[in-house]
Design an enzyme around this catalytic site. Structure first.
Site, PDB file in Angstrom:
ATOM      1  CB  CYS A   1      -1.429   6.807   1.358  1.00  0.00           C
ATOM      2  SG  CYS A   1      -2.703   5.993   2.302  1.00  0.00           S
TER       3      CYS A   1
ATOM      4  CD  GLU B   1      -2.071   2.162   1.451  1.00  0.00           C
ATOM      5  OE1 GLU B   1      -1.692   3.000   0.593  1.00  0.00           O
ATOM      6  OE2 GLU B   1      -2.339   2.461   2.609  1.00  0.00           O
TER       7      GLU B   1
HETATM    8  P1  NAP Z   1       9.159   4.657   4.222  1.00  0.00           P
HETATM    9  O1  NAP Z   1      10.621   4.847   4.294  1.00  0.00           O
HETATM   10  O2  NAP Z   1       8.590   3.932   3.086  1.00  0.00           O
HETATM   11  O3  NAP Z   1       8.707   3.975   5.612  1.00  0.00           O
HETATM   12  C1  NAP Z   1       7.678   3.017   5.773  1.00  0.00           C
HETATM   13  C2  NAP Z   1       8.179   1.839   6.609  1.00  0.00           C
HETATM   14  O4  NAP Z   1       9.184   1.128   5.863  1.00  0.00           O
HETATM   15  C3  NAP Z   1       8.844   2.249   7.915  1.00  0.00           C
HETATM   16  O5  NAP Z   1       8.548   1.300   8.905  1.00  0.00           O
HETATM   17  C4  NAP Z   1      10.309   2.212   7.529  1.00  0.00           C
HETATM   18  O6  NAP Z   1      11.147   2.070   8.645  1.00  0.00           O
HETATM   19  C5  NAP Z   1      10.350   0.989   6.646  1.00  0.00           C
HETATM   20  N1  NAP Z   1      11.522   0.916   5.779  1.00  0.00           N
HETATM   21  C6  NAP Z   1      12.352   1.919   5.362  1.00  0.00           C
HETATM   22  N2  NAP Z   1      13.328   1.430   4.572  1.00  0.00           N
HETATM   23  C7  NAP Z   1      13.130   0.107   4.475  1.00  0.00           C
HETATM   24  C8  NAP Z   1      13.800  -0.944   3.787  1.00  0.00           C
HETATM   25  N3  NAP Z   1      14.887  -0.738   3.050  1.00  0.00           N
HETATM   26  N4  NAP Z   1      13.300  -2.205   3.903  1.00  0.00           N
HETATM   27  C9  NAP Z   1      12.210  -2.448   4.628  1.00  0.00           C
HETATM   28  N5  NAP Z   1      11.533  -1.500   5.320  1.00  0.00           N
HETATM   29  C10 NAP Z   1      11.982  -0.231   5.238  1.00  0.00           C
HETATM   30  O7  NAP Z   1       8.447   6.013   4.329  1.00  0.00           O
HETATM   31  P2  NAP Z   1       9.093   7.350   4.941  1.00  0.00           P
HETATM   32  O8  NAP Z   1      10.487   7.593   4.499  1.00  0.00           O
HETATM   33  O9  NAP Z   1       8.844   7.330   6.390  1.00  0.00           O
HETATM   34  O10 NAP Z   1       8.213   8.404   4.177  1.00  0.00           O
HETATM   35  C11 NAP Z   1       8.610   8.833   2.902  1.00  0.00           C
HETATM   36  C12 NAP Z   1       7.469   8.954   1.980  1.00  0.00           C
HETATM   37  O11 NAP Z   1       6.713   7.739   1.992  1.00  0.00           O
HETATM   38  C13 NAP Z   1       6.442   9.994   2.372  1.00  0.00           C
HETATM   39  O12 NAP Z   1       6.808  11.285   2.009  1.00  0.00           O
HETATM   40  C14 NAP Z   1       5.251   9.478   1.627  1.00  0.00           C
HETATM   41  O13 NAP Z   1       5.326   9.859   0.287  1.00  0.00           O
HETATM   42  C15 NAP Z   1       5.375   7.995   1.710  1.00  0.00           C
HETATM   43  N6  NAP Z   1       4.547   7.383   2.753  1.00  0.00           N
HETATM   44  C16 NAP Z   1       3.387   6.803   2.380  1.00  0.00           C
HETATM   45  C17 NAP Z   1       2.591   6.214   3.337  1.00  0.00           C
HETATM   46  C18 NAP Z   1       1.295   5.583   2.998  1.00  0.00           C
HETATM   47  O14 NAP Z   1       0.424   5.456   3.849  1.00  0.00           O
HETATM   48  N7  NAP Z   1       1.097   5.107   1.780  1.00  0.00           N
HETATM   49  C19 NAP Z   1       2.968   6.220   4.675  1.00  0.00           C
HETATM   50  C20 NAP Z   1       4.196   6.800   5.021  1.00  0.00           C
HETATM   51  C21 NAP Z   1       4.977   7.362   4.039  1.00  0.00           C
HETATM   52  P3  NAP Z   1      11.792   3.392   9.315  1.00  0.00           P
HETATM   53  O15 NAP Z   1      10.660   4.184   9.863  1.00  0.00           O
HETATM   54  O16 NAP Z   1      12.659   2.839  10.339  1.00  0.00           O
HETATM   55  O17 NAP Z   1      12.528   4.100   8.197  1.00  0.00           O
END
Ligand code: NAP
Ligand code: MG
Length: 499
Positions: A302, A268
């Site tokens: 999102c 998602e």
């Molecule tokens: P993200 O990096 O995708 O984080 C989501 C989850 O994935 C967190 O638990 C994160 O852990 C984990 N994660 C990060 N790198 C990973 C990897 N290499 N392998 C496995 N899991 C990993 O999102 P974000 O950097 O916090 O946010 C960046 C952008 O993501 C936002 O600006 C937005 O565009 C998007 N976003 C979308 C949603 C949605 O509901 N669709 C939600 C959040 C963010 P950590 O927290 O420890 O990094």
């Protein structure tokens, strides 16, 4: 034994003391991570430290997976009747409901969302666990008529150990969307919360323990995405992974699944959802919904309606009323009941959003309203509106994930369908019109997993949610989510024993 964070809230909305474990939750116990290291948990309203929590590693993920495998084979999975799984989910729902205000306060403090919305999330969590409690004893296959000589039936069996990685924008709600269907169908889980908002998951872990789930059914391993998250995605004994977060990381998850054991993947991801406002709508209602669509949860949604398209006949009037409405959106302390919007979740997100606001101006869009930081501490940003935008601009194409909307005009239905669908994403869309035929015709032509008519952001546990195109793979919620967590086995019995 790991430690506990104790905090007394003395806010207008809740007064009381909470105790939240700060360890990893593995095999039914709170334990320190194998390296004994910790992550800072930050209050986004001040930028100050709330507490520290244990950080996990590959070793901890391995221990959690072993516990989950053992539970799957001996106490949960096919070893526990569906009705008993339902009872456990129901008990968990009740424990959370009994502590709604305390959990909502922890969520508001850690994430920055305002208390009434945090409370709404906790109520939605309760509803989600109750809904899936109801499914737990209704997981069944079909009998398929092939010939008189054959008896064929299917079983919907749990997959085994599933990995779940959740984001920081709706921490506790995403936990429930993930755990509900996985546990109802008999899987065991290793879940990683976001490093930015780990507290509500640990709070709920206490109630998972208290509800009586056997040890190892749910394991929560906090830690960094590129360590714990990656270890889950690559794990050879995790058969399925469910992820919510950015498209960038979604790709990494799929790649890790492909390179390891081809685990089954649901994603998602993000969105850049169009909000289509026709000239025959109720304009005042459309203005309020449009503001809710982009400023709710500080734009960290999102399915946020971040591209607002207005019919050219009413564009000027809409913009005037929308700007007035936006001027009155109150931003500040999440615990002040007057505030609608709190701080962005983290310094990183604050900088990313301010970067997009700068980019929009450099690209030639008009910064029509907002665009500034509020105050000098915490991560508060003014609700922001851009106009004079062009389809190629980054602020029109990319997910900003902040309180920043772009407003553009359209001429007619063909024009708006082309503009609305001109995106890599397809999570949601909204349509405002009083003409039901036009509403249905437009809904049918929009390429999105959810289309709202005369509303936005309506979600319900029974209604599937997920994306077209690069917004994801699979559907969460409702009956549809159950399919993500079951294998279908076909059993063919030769009744007359002939070859
Ligand atoms: P993200 O990096 O995708 O984080 C989501 C989850 O994935 C967190 O638990 C994160 O852990 C984990 N994660 C990060 N790198 C990973 C990897 N290499 N392998 C496995 N899991 C990993 O999102 P974000 O950097 O916090 O946010 C960046 C952008 O993501 C936002 O600006 C937005 O565009 C998007 N976003 C979308 C949603 C949605 O509901 N669709 C939600 C959040 C963010 P950590 O927290 O420890 O990094
Ligand atoms: Mg935090």
């Amino acid at each position: 034994m790991s430690s506990t964070w104790t905090h007394t809230f003395n806010t207008p909305v809740f007064k009381g003391t909470v105790e939240v474990p700060t360890g990893l939750f593995i095999n039914g116990k709170f334990v320190d991570g194998s390296t004994k290291q910790a992550i800072d948990v930050i209050n986004p309203s001040t930028g100050q430290l709330i507490t520290k929590i244990s950080v996990g590693t590959l070793d901890d993920v391995n221990t959690a997976v072993k516990a989950a495998q053992h539970a799957f084979e001996t106490t949960y999975g096919l070893a526990m009747r569906g009705s008993d799984r339902g009872l456990l989910l129901g008990k968990l729902a009740q424990l959370i409901e009994d502590n709604t205000d305390a959990i909502a306060c922890v969520e508001a403090l850690d994430n920055g969302k305002t208390f009434p919305f945090a409370k709404g999330d906790v109520q939605a969590v309760v509803a989600c666990f109750r809904y899936y409690a109801g499914w737990a004893d209704k997981i069944q296959g079909k009998t398929i008529e092939t010939s008189e000589a054959q008896l064929v039936y299917t079983r919907h069996e749990p997959i085994g150990v599933v990995g779940q990685i959740i984001p920081w924008n709706f921490p506790i709600l995403m936990l429930a969307w993930k755990l509900g269907p996985a546990l109802a169908t008999g899987n065991t889980v290793v879940l990683k919360p976001s490093e930015f908002t780990p507290l509500s998951a640990l709070f709920v872990a206490k109630y998972i323990q208290e509800a009586g789930f056997p040890p190892g059914v749910v394991n929560i391993v906090n830690g960094y995405g590129n360590v714990v998250g990656q270890s889950i995605a690559e794990h050879m004994d995790i058969e399925k992974i469910a992820f919510t977060g950015s498209t960038l990381v979604g790709r990494k998850i799929m790649e890790a699944a492909a390179k390891s054991n081809l685990k089954n993947v649901t994603l998602e991801l993000g969105g850049k959802s169009p909000n289509v406002i026709f000239d025959d709508c109720n304009l005042d209602d459309a203005v309020k919904w449009a503001a809710f669509g982009i400023f709710f949860n500080h734009g960290q949604v999102c399915c946020a309606g971040s591209r607002i398209f207005v019919h050219e006949k009413i564009y000027d009037e809409f913009l005037h009323r929308f700007t007035e409405y936006t001027r009155n959106v109150k931003v500040g302390d999440p615990f002040d009941p007057d505030n609608f919007q709190g701080p962005q979740v983290s310094q990183v997100q604050y900088e990313r959003i301010m970067g997009y606001i700068k980019t929009g101006q450099e690209e030639g869009a008009t910064l029509h309203h907002g665009g500034e930081r509020i105050g000098s501490e915490g991560y508060f940003i003014q609700p922001t509106i851009f106009t004079d935008v062009k389809p190629h601009m980054r602020i029109v194409r990319e997910e900003i994930f902040g309180p920043v909307g772009v407003v553009a005009k359209f001429r007619d239905e063909d024009d708006i369908i082309a503009q609305a669908n001109d995106t890599l994403y397809g999570l949601a869309a909204a349509v405002f019109t009083r003409d039901i035929v036009k509403a249905v015709r437009t809904a049918n032509r929009l390429k999105a997993g959810t289309v709202w008519v005369n509303c936005v952001n309506h979600l319900h546990t029974a209604v599937p949610f997920g994306g077209y195109k690069q917004s994801g793979i699979g559907r969460e919620l409702g009956e549809y989510a159950l399919a993500n967590y079951t294998h279908v086995k076909a059993v063919q019995i030769n009744v007359d024993m002939q070859l």
